[in-house]
Design a protein around this motif. Structure first.
Motif, PDB file in Angstrom:
ATOM      1  N   ASP A   1       3.671  -4.071  -5.753  1.00  0.00           N
ATOM      2  CA  ASP A   1       2.327  -3.736  -5.293  1.00  0.00           C
ATOM      3  C   ASP A   1       1.708  -2.771  -6.304  1.00  0.00           C
ATOM      4  O   ASP A   1       2.245  -1.682  -6.539  1.00  0.00           O
ATOM      5  CB  ASP A   1       2.416  -3.101  -3.902  1.00  0.00           C
ATOM      6  CG  ASP A   1       1.056  -2.717  -3.377  1.00  0.00           C
ATOM      7  OD1 ASP A   1       0.611  -1.585  -3.677  1.00  0.00           O
ATOM      8  OD2 ASP A   1       0.436  -3.543  -2.685  1.00  0.00           O
ATOM      9  N   ARG A   2       0.595  -3.176  -6.897  1.00  0.00           N
ATOM     10  CA  ARG A   2      -0.029  -2.387  -7.966  1.00  0.00           C
ATOM     11  C   ARG A   2      -0.368  -0.962  -7.515  1.00  0.00           C
ATOM     12  O   ARG A   2      -0.073   0.000  -8.223  1.00  0.00           O
ATOM     13  CB  ARG A   2      -1.279  -3.099  -8.474  1.00  0.00           C
ATOM     14  CG  ARG A   2      -1.949  -2.356  -9.611  1.00  0.00           C
ATOM     15  CD  ARG A   2      -3.267  -3.005 -10.014  1.00  0.00           C
ATOM     16  NE  ARG A   2      -3.870  -2.288 -11.103  1.00  0.00           N
ATOM     17  CZ  ARG A   2      -3.680  -2.561 -12.379  1.00  0.00           C
ATOM     18  NH1 ARG A   2      -2.903  -3.557 -12.736  1.00  0.00           N
ATOM     19  NH2 ARG A   2      -4.260  -1.841 -13.322  1.00  0.00           N
ATOM     20  N   GLU A   3      -1.002  -0.823  -6.354  1.00  0.00           N
ATOM     21  CA  GLU A   3      -1.395   0.514  -5.889  1.00  0.00           C
ATOM     22  C   GLU A   3      -0.177   1.410  -5.695  1.00  0.00           C
ATOM     23  O   GLU A   3      -0.207   2.586  -6.055  1.00  0.00           O
ATOM     24  CB  GLU A   3      -2.181   0.421  -4.581  1.00  0.00           C
ATOM     25  CG  GLU A   3      -3.565  -0.157  -4.741  1.00  0.00           C
ATOM     26  CD  GLU A   3      -4.280  -0.253  -3.405  1.00  0.00           C
ATOM     27  OE1 GLU A   3      -4.054   0.619  -2.534  1.00  0.00           O
ATOM     28  OE2 GLU A   3      -5.052  -1.205  -3.241  1.00  0.00           O
ATOM     29  N   ARG A   4       0.851   0.857  -5.128  1.00  0.00           N
ATOM     30  CA  ARG A   4       2.080   1.629  -4.906  1.00  0.00           C
ATOM     31  C   ARG A   4       2.684   2.059  -6.234  1.00  0.00           C
ATOM     32  O   ARG A   4       3.118   3.201  -6.386  1.00  0.00           O
ATOM     33  CB  ARG A   4       3.082   0.780  -4.102  1.00  0.00           C
ATOM     34  CG  ARG A   4       4.408   1.438  -3.875  1.00  0.00           C
ATOM     35  CD  ARG A   4       4.324   2.550  -2.840  1.00  0.00           C
ATOM     36  NE  ARG A   4       5.663   3.046  -2.567  1.00  0.00           N
ATOM     37  CZ  ARG A   4       5.970   4.327  -2.509  1.00  0.00           C
ATOM     38  NH1 ARG A   4       5.054   5.246  -2.637  1.00  0.00           N
ATOM     39  NH2 ARG A   4       7.216   4.691  -2.279  1.00  0.00           N
TER      40      ARG A   4
ATOM     41  N   ASP B   1       0.703   4.906  -7.768  1.00  0.00           N
ATOM     42  CA  ASP B   1       1.051   6.154  -7.070  1.00  0.00           C
ATOM     43  C   ASP B   1       2.394   6.703  -7.571  1.00  0.00           C
ATOM     44  O   ASP B   1       2.537   7.894  -7.820  1.00  0.00           O
ATOM     45  CB  ASP B   1       1.150   5.930  -5.558  1.00  0.00           C
ATOM     46  CG  ASP B   1      -0.200   5.744  -4.890  1.00  0.00           C
ATOM     47  OD1 ASP B   1      -1.239   6.033  -5.530  1.00  0.00           O
ATOM     48  OD2 ASP B   1      -0.211   5.295  -3.727  1.00  0.00           O
TER      49      ASP B   1
ATOM     50  N   GLY C   1       0.815  -1.192   0.000  1.00  0.00           N
ATOM     51  CA  GLY C   1       0.000   0.000   0.000  1.00  0.00           C
ATOM     52  C   GLY C   1       0.849   1.243   0.000  1.00  0.00           C
ATOM     53  O   GLY C   1       1.442   1.590  -0.994  1.00  0.00           O
TER      54      GLY C   1
END
Length: 131
Positions: free
Chosen positions: A90-93, A96, A4
């Motif tokens: 991590d995709r979300e990271r 971002d 995250g």
């Protein structure tokens, strides 16, 4: 798998190897940076790699083990790269980071993975910079 908002992904290839009962041995290799030896359940990793390459190499070699590979044909190399990228990124990271910087090498540095794994993940998911 998610880090995250943390800098590093939670995936630990050393813990994963231990969980699978695979010994990890660092030594000087004459070719490549890693080698999975299925008959002995051992992964050799090139001595003195930088942390990012050490972890990325080990995750790749664990991919060979987890996928049941017994040789290094090109198809297996692609599969092991994908295995490593899926676990280490991590995709979300990444999304971002993509909004913060246009430079894939910065994303790799921030995520503690090789730029090769960033490219593999990018190609696998066809991420959109405008997301």
């Amino acid at each position: 798998m998610g880090g995250g908002s943390s800098t590093l992904n939670d995936y630990d290839p050393y813990a994963h190897a231990e969980m699978l009962g695979i010994r990890v041995i660092h030594r000087r290799l004459t070719t490549g940076t890693g080698l999975w030896v299925p008959d002995h359940r051992v992964i050799f990793v090139q001595d003195r790699l930088r942390r990012v390459h050490d972890r990325s190499t080990l995750a790749h070699e664990i991919g060979h083990a987890a996928l049941g590979h017994r040789d290094d044909r090109p198809k297996h190399e692609v599969q092991a790269d994908r295995f490593a990228a899926e676990r280490m990124i991590d995709r979300e990271r990444l999304v971002d980071l993509m909004q913060w910087s246009p430079d894939p090498s910065r994303w790799a540095t921030e995520m503690d993975v090789s730029t090769k794994l960033i490219r593999v993940y990018w190609n696998l998911h066809r991420l959109d910079l405008s997301a």
